[in-house]
Design an enzyme around this catalytic site. Sequence first.
Site, PDB file in Angstrom:
ATOM      1  N   LYS B  78       0.970   3.377 -15.510  1.00 55.18           N
ATOM      2  CA  LYS B  78       0.221   2.319 -16.191  1.00 55.18           C
ATOM      3  C   LYS B  78      -1.063   2.025 -15.419  1.00 55.18           C
ATOM      4  O   LYS B  78      -1.067   2.048 -14.182  1.00 55.18           O
ATOM      5  CB  LYS B  78       1.103   1.061 -16.285  1.00 55.18           C
ATOM      6  N   SER B 153       3.001  -4.816 -23.120  1.00 56.13           N
ATOM      7  CA  SER B 153       1.676  -4.302 -22.803  1.00 56.13           C
ATOM      8  C   SER B 153       1.672  -2.860 -22.303  1.00 56.13           C
ATOM      9  O   SER B 153       0.642  -2.208 -22.354  1.00 56.13           O
ATOM     10  CB  SER B 153       1.013  -5.193 -21.749  1.00 56.13           C
ATOM     11  N   SER B 177       7.105  -6.465 -21.164  1.00 57.22           N
ATOM     12  CA  SER B 177       6.092  -5.418 -21.327  1.00 57.22           C
ATOM     13  C   SER B 177       6.559  -3.991 -21.048  1.00 57.22           C
ATOM     14  O   SER B 177       5.813  -3.045 -21.288  1.00 57.22           O
ATOM     15  CB  SER B 177       4.874  -5.707 -20.447  1.00 57.22           C
TER      16      SER B 177
END
Lengths: 90, 469
Positions: B78, B153, B177
């Site tokens: 990420k 996310s 997330s």
Amino acid sequence: MDIKDIENLAELAKIELTEDEKKSLLKDLDGILDYVKQIGEVKVGDIEAEYRSKNVWREDKLEEREFSKDLILKQFPDSQDGFLKVKKIL
Amino acid sequence: MLDIKTLTIKKAGEMMRKGELTSVELVSACLKNIKEKNKELNVFREVFNDALKQAETADQMMKEGKGTDLTGIPIAVKDNILITGKKVSSGSKMLEDYVATYDAFVIKKLKEAGAVLIGRTNMDEFAMGSSTENSAYGPTRNPLDPSRVPGGSSGGSAAAVASGMALGALGSDTGGSIRQPASFCGIVGMKPTYGAVSRSGLTSMSSSLDQIGPFAKDCDGAKIIFECISGKDEMDSTSFELPKEIKIKSSKDITLGVPRDFLKDGIDKEVVKNFKETLEKLKSKGYRVKEVSMPLLKYSLPVYYIIMPAEVSTNLSRLDGMRYGLRKEGESVFDTFKKSRSAGFGPETRRRIILGTYVLSHGYYDAYYNQAWRVRRAIGREYEDIFKDVDFVVTPTSPNTAFKFGDRKDPLQMYLSDIFTVSANLAGLPSITIPSGLSSSLLPFGIEFTGPLDSDISLFAIEKDLRDN
């Protein structure tokens, strides 16, 4: 809450907002605060904090850390002679 | 031909150890998928140009007999986890060109294990969102249905694994997330016990809630990544070593708690049906299922939307255009702060900073922030009490399957996506999502298991009872 409150919060948070943004933020915040205020109805009394995490101390002695000064300097928006350069504060 | 979409981390590792596959072949196959699909899906912000070189090193490591379960395995990271010398933008214009000056603890661990870091994945700006629509670089598309969101996310990380662009991925989970996008993309995603994985080198969003965790196609893969990245790190004083010996119970000794009252409103009918069917399946494997009463659970989301923005507003105050990130010069130093922050932050980030500033301001602090902390602790106690009777609390991961772009225009409506995931963050508990079937429109469902503190490893053992028949 009104537009003045939003302007004050934006000033505290150092964010510039357009007039349209202020209006839509006011609407959003009214909705969100109306939703979150339900926590006020929970009667929990004073629950003492229990933290698993404890303050951790270490010996105050020199240790090697691998950092590239050059790489850090490159991240400065502005620099001079190896120092970070910012505007005058006073 | 190598089918990455079905290849697991464990299987790939076995093949490499037997000499049936090399990391270079594996990484090349992922790179081919990225080349074919990344333009449409917008999964990666950047594919690392040294990925193949890392694969060569891993193959060498394997040859020398120094291989681990992760050696040569392509992992997507990420865009809010630091890798020395690589850009790390947190999905924001504010940090578009920011280059990490050190490795996150989890990256150090992956490098030591010989994993191949293949690229950085798209995400909602500063991890604030449930769809990746808040990324400053455009949304990621769900590989199973590109007209829908991948969740967020960590949507890019979930999509990377689901589309065969990587075998595993790292994400961060502050209120769901990792678990929600894993569920939307039909894979496994896990949030560890708070402190089980170091946060050193993770761009802070809400420090009392953030945890890094793994994505993989199956629990074996997620467990391999988790075991590699967890552990005590002197750079994060909240990190600790999980107890080594955890007894994994057999299904006949496991009781699942279902907070039925909490599952009444606002849930898609098909999600409810799948949830019931999945519980029946588990019962047939010997699990006991018990209804439990958790009256405070419904306050998790409002508590979260006070504590999280409060921490966001303080954490993001460091982004002022002075030391790093975007700087837009103004007349005075305060003008420079304002101009830089206004140009750098997107709408959702501003909204949460303003909201956080409000709940922390004089006169409102006690009614909002302090009360939220009191209720947060009470929610933790409620879990503790429940875990005296049950081994895991089980709910659907999300109240709905992957939604279409633009479907959640009102922020509060978007926030409700997190309804079943946030409570584990508030209580610091480990929580996992496991795929539990497909809807009538072929979208994946996920079922979420939340365990007591430090029960992380036992969460990975449930999957076998969901998959075999």
